[in-house]
Scaffold this motif. Structure first.
Motif, short mmCIF file in Angstrom:
data_model
loop_
_atom_site.label_atom_id
_atom_site.label_comp_id
_atom_site.label_asym_id
_atom_site.label_seq_id
_atom_site.Cartn_x
_atom_site.Cartn_y
_atom_site.Cartn_z
N PRO A 199 63.01 -34.09 -14.71
CA PRO A 199 63.50 -34.42 -13.49
C PRO A 199 64.63 -34.76 -13.27
CG PRO A 199 61.52 -34.43 -12.81
CD PRO A 199 61.43 -34.99 -14.22
N ILE A 200 65.89 -33.80 -12.82
CA ILE A 200 67.31 -34.81 -12.89
C ILE A 200 67.32 -35.70 -11.19
CG2 ILE A 200 69.40 -34.88 -12.23
CD1 ILE A 200 69.36 -32.31 -15.11
N VAL A 201 68.44 -36.85 -11.28
CA VAL A 201 68.74 -37.59 -9.84
C VAL A 201 69.52 -37.56 -10.19
CG1 VAL A 201 68.63 -40.00 -9.11
CG2 VAL A 201 66.21 -38.45 -10.23
N GLY A 202 70.25 -36.62 -9.37
CA GLY A 202 71.94 -36.60 -9.06
C GLY A 202 73.00 -38.35 -8.74
N ASP A 203 73.77 -38.71 -9.49
CA ASP A 203 73.65 -40.29 -9.60
C ASP A 203 75.40 -40.09 -9.43
OD1 ASP A 203 73.65 -42.49 -8.95
OD2 ASP A 203 72.91 -43.60 -10.23
N GLY A 204 76.28 -39.53 -9.18
CA GLY A 204 77.76 -38.81 -8.94
C GLY A 204 77.78 -38.29 -10.57
N GLY A 205 77.70 -37.40 -11.22
CA GLY A 205 77.48 -37.27 -12.53
C GLY A 205 77.73 -36.01 -13.05
N ILE A 206 78.48 -34.92 -13.29
CA ILE A 206 78.49 -34.20 -13.64
C ILE A 206 78.03 -33.56 -14.85
CG2 ILE A 206 80.16 -31.99 -12.90
CD1 ILE A 206 81.83 -33.47 -11.38
N LEU A 207 77.23 -32.21 -15.20
CA LEU A 207 76.70 -31.74 -16.18
C LEU A 207 77.85 -30.93 -16.57
CD1 LEU A 207 73.18 -31.58 -16.35
CD2 LEU A 207 74.97 -33.80 -17.26
N LYS A 208 79.16 -30.33 -17.97
CA LYS A 208 79.98 -29.45 -17.74
C LYS A 208 79.46 -28.34 -19.09
CE LYS A 208 84.50 -28.39 -17.84
NZ LYS A 208 85.75 -28.13 -17.94
N PRO A 209 78.71 -27.28 -19.42
CA PRO A 209 78.30 -26.82 -20.56
C PRO A 209 80.26 -26.51 -20.80
CG PRO A 209 77.70 -25.43 -18.13
CD PRO A 209 77.81 -27.05 -18.00
N SER A 210 79.52 -25.51 -22.13
CA SER A 210 81.33 -25.68 -22.44
C SER A 210 80.64 -23.67 -22.57
CB SER A 210 81.04 -26.11 -24.23
OG SER A 210 81.08 -26.92 -24.52
N SER A 211 81.38 -22.99 -23.16
CA SER A 211 81.77 -21.34 -22.76
C SER A 211 80.32 -21.28 -23.83
CB SER A 211 83.27 -20.62 -23.44
OG SER A 211 82.25 -19.21 -23.86
N GLY A 212 79.68 -20.32 -23.17
CA GLY A 212 78.50 -19.78 -23.77
C GLY A 212 77.06 -20.47 -23.87
N VAL A 213 77.37 -22.41 -23.38
CA VAL A 213 76.73 -23.06 -23.21
C VAL A 213 75.79 -22.85 -22.12
CG1 VAL A 213 76.07 -25.04 -23.54
CG2 VAL A 213 77.54 -24.41 -24.85
N VAL A 214 73.95 -22.40 -22.39
CA VAL A 214 73.39 -22.40 -21.59
C VAL A 214 72.33 -24.12 -21.17
CG1 VAL A 214 70.90 -21.55 -19.77
CG2 VAL A 214 72.78 -20.24 -21.54
N ILE A 215 72.87 -24.76 -19.65
CA ILE A 215 71.29 -25.93 -19.79
C ILE A 215 70.78 -25.20 -18.85
CG2 ILE A 215 70.61 -28.13 -18.63
CD1 ILE A 215 74.40 -28.80 -18.62
N THR A 216 69.17 -24.87 -19.07
CA THR A 216 67.86 -24.95 -18.79
C THR A 216 67.53 -26.06 -18.17
OG1 THR A 216 67.89 -23.39 -20.71
CG2 THR A 216 65.98 -23.70 -19.05
N LEU A 217 67.14 -25.75 -17.05
CA LEU A 217 66.54 -27.00 -16.29
C LEU A 217 64.71 -26.40 -16.24
CD1 LEU A 217 69.00 -27.73 -13.60
CD2 LEU A 217 68.48 -29.45 -16.56
N SER A 218 64.22 -27.34 -16.82
CA SER A 218 62.52 -27.31 -16.46
C SER A 218 61.65 -27.93 -15.73
CB SER A 218 61.59 -27.00 -17.62
OG SER A 218 61.30 -28.06 -18.57
N GLY A 219 62.62 -28.94 -15.36
CA GLY A 219 62.21 -29.93 -14.03
C GLY A 219 63.49 -29.54 -13.14
N ASP A 220 62.78 -30.42 -11.88
CA ASP A 220 63.90 -30.20 -11.18
C ASP A 220 64.42 -31.41 -10.99
OD1 ASP A 220 62.35 -32.60 -10.34
OD2 ASP A 220 61.10 -31.86 -8.97
N VAL A 221 65.47 -31.34 -9.39
CA VAL A 221 66.62 -32.07 -9.60
C VAL A 221 66.04 -33.03 -8.12
CG1 VAL A 221 68.87 -32.30 -8.47
CG2 VAL A 221 68.27 -30.36 -10.38
N ARG A 222 66.05 -33.61 -8.01
CA ARG A 222 65.91 -34.47 -7.21
C ARG A 222 66.98 -35.54 -6.62
NH1 ARG A 222 60.40 -36.99 -10.29
NH2 ARG A 222 59.22 -35.88 -10.30
N THR A 223 67.60 -35.24 -5.90
CA THR A 223 68.64 -36.28 -5.00
C THR A 223 68.63 -35.37 -3.82
OG1 THR A 223 71.03 -36.19 -5.16
CG2 THR A 223 70.49 -33.96 -5.57
N SER A 224 68.87 -36.76 -2.37
CA SER A 224 69.03 -36.56 -1.42
C SER A 224 70.91 -35.66 -1.04
CB SER A 224 68.64 -37.43 -0.26
OG SER A 224 69.22 -38.82 -0.67
N THR A 225 71.86 -36.20 -1.94
CA THR A 225 73.54 -36.15 -1.90
C THR A 225 73.26 -34.71 -2.36
OG1 THR A 225 73.73 -37.11 -4.23
CG2 THR A 225 73.51 -38.39 -1.79
#
Length: 296
Positions: free
Chosen positions: A28-54
């Protein structure tokens, strides 16, 4: 590496993290101010959830990459930034059965198409919904609106929300959206800056729900039904007004259920509610100040 070594959750601290290879993040990901930027054609697959209140930005897909959730959860357009593609990106990135939750504020969007084809590149939209976090309502005395307003961005010239059959087209019995749909929204077609487009288009769809919608200012029709096999439900309050053609156009209505709703069709350019073929069950329909007639 951080994902592989984490036992509980993965924090994304301030900064932009360029992802150059397709990866699956299981933690599971906790957003803490950072940004994930996939390059062209790249897929970020999230099998956990996102845990952030912001609601700060978490993904940047401007380089041509994408994000894909595999677990149903609430997602927020703000995770994809403030561009008019954010709602579409959030909905299409989410897993089947997810809600794209909009806050009680103003959004602009490009057209959004729901498709339940599991073989589509962006997966099935079965049971997905786009929902305002607050109940939508319009004040009768001032005309002011309370809730979430979504406006079609300038010069898009297309239908705002499309619910269509899968491609390749399966038998009509498979066009099932599992109670997905739209809820608690004011849909503004922005007709002064468009040359074409309905607010909502529906074609041979089953198990679709619309709840508390205000559809107005569309270049063509507020809602357009063209499927003999439509089985949809309208609940709560629906108001369609100031659209260029019909408020609700049901050339092929199918069988729609509106026994728990009030529908108001006002000030549309042709008919308030046009019914061609099909059937439906209704509770209350108000139709007035339409150019041709209220109901045909």
């Amino acid at each position: 590496a951080a994902d592989a070594s984490s036992a509980s959750q993965l924090s994304i601290p301030s900064g932009t993290y360029i992802v150059g290879t397709s990866i699956t993040i299981t933690t599971p990901i906790v957003g803490d101010g950072g940004i994930l930027k996939p390059s062209s054609g790249v897929v970020i697959t999230l099998s956990g959830d996102v845990r952030t209140s912001t609601l700060s930005q978490l993904f940047d897909i401007s380089a041509g990459g994408s994000v894909k959730f595999t677990v149903a959860q609430d997602v927020y357009p703000e995770w994809w930034g403030t561009a008019n593609t954010a709602i579409k990106s959030a909905m299409k990135s989410s897993a089947a059965g997810s809600r794209t939750v909009l806050q009680g504020k103003y959004y602009e969007t490009v057209p959004i198409a729901f498709d339940n084809d599991p073989l589509a590149a962006d997966g099935s939209d079965t049971a997905k919904s786009i929902e305002g976090a607050n109940t939508a309502q319009r004040y009768s005395t001032t005309g002011g609106f309370f809730g979430t307003r979504v406006k079609l961005a300038d010069s898009q010239n297309a239908t705002m929300f499309t619910f269509n059959t899968a491609t390749p087209t399966p038998p009509a019995s498979q066009n099932t959206f599992g109670s997905g749909g739209l809820r608690n929204l004011m849909i503004d077609g922005n007709k002064g800056n468009q040359s074409a487009g309905d607010g909502i288009y529906i074609d041979d769809i089953k198990d679709l729900v619309f709840h508390n919608l205000f559809i107005w200012n569309c270049n063509d029709n507020g809602m357009n039904l063209e499927g003999q096999n439509n089985q949809i439900s309208i609940t709560g309050y629906m108001e369609v007004w100031n659209n260029g053609n019909d408020g609700i156009r049901a050339a092929a209505m199918g069988d729609i259920q509106c026994t728990e709703s009030t529908i108001r069709c006002v000030n549309n350019g042709r008919y308030g509610f046009y019914i061609g073929t099909g059937s439906g069950r209704f509770n209350q329909i108000y139709a007035y100040f339409n150019t041709n007639s209220g109901i045909r």
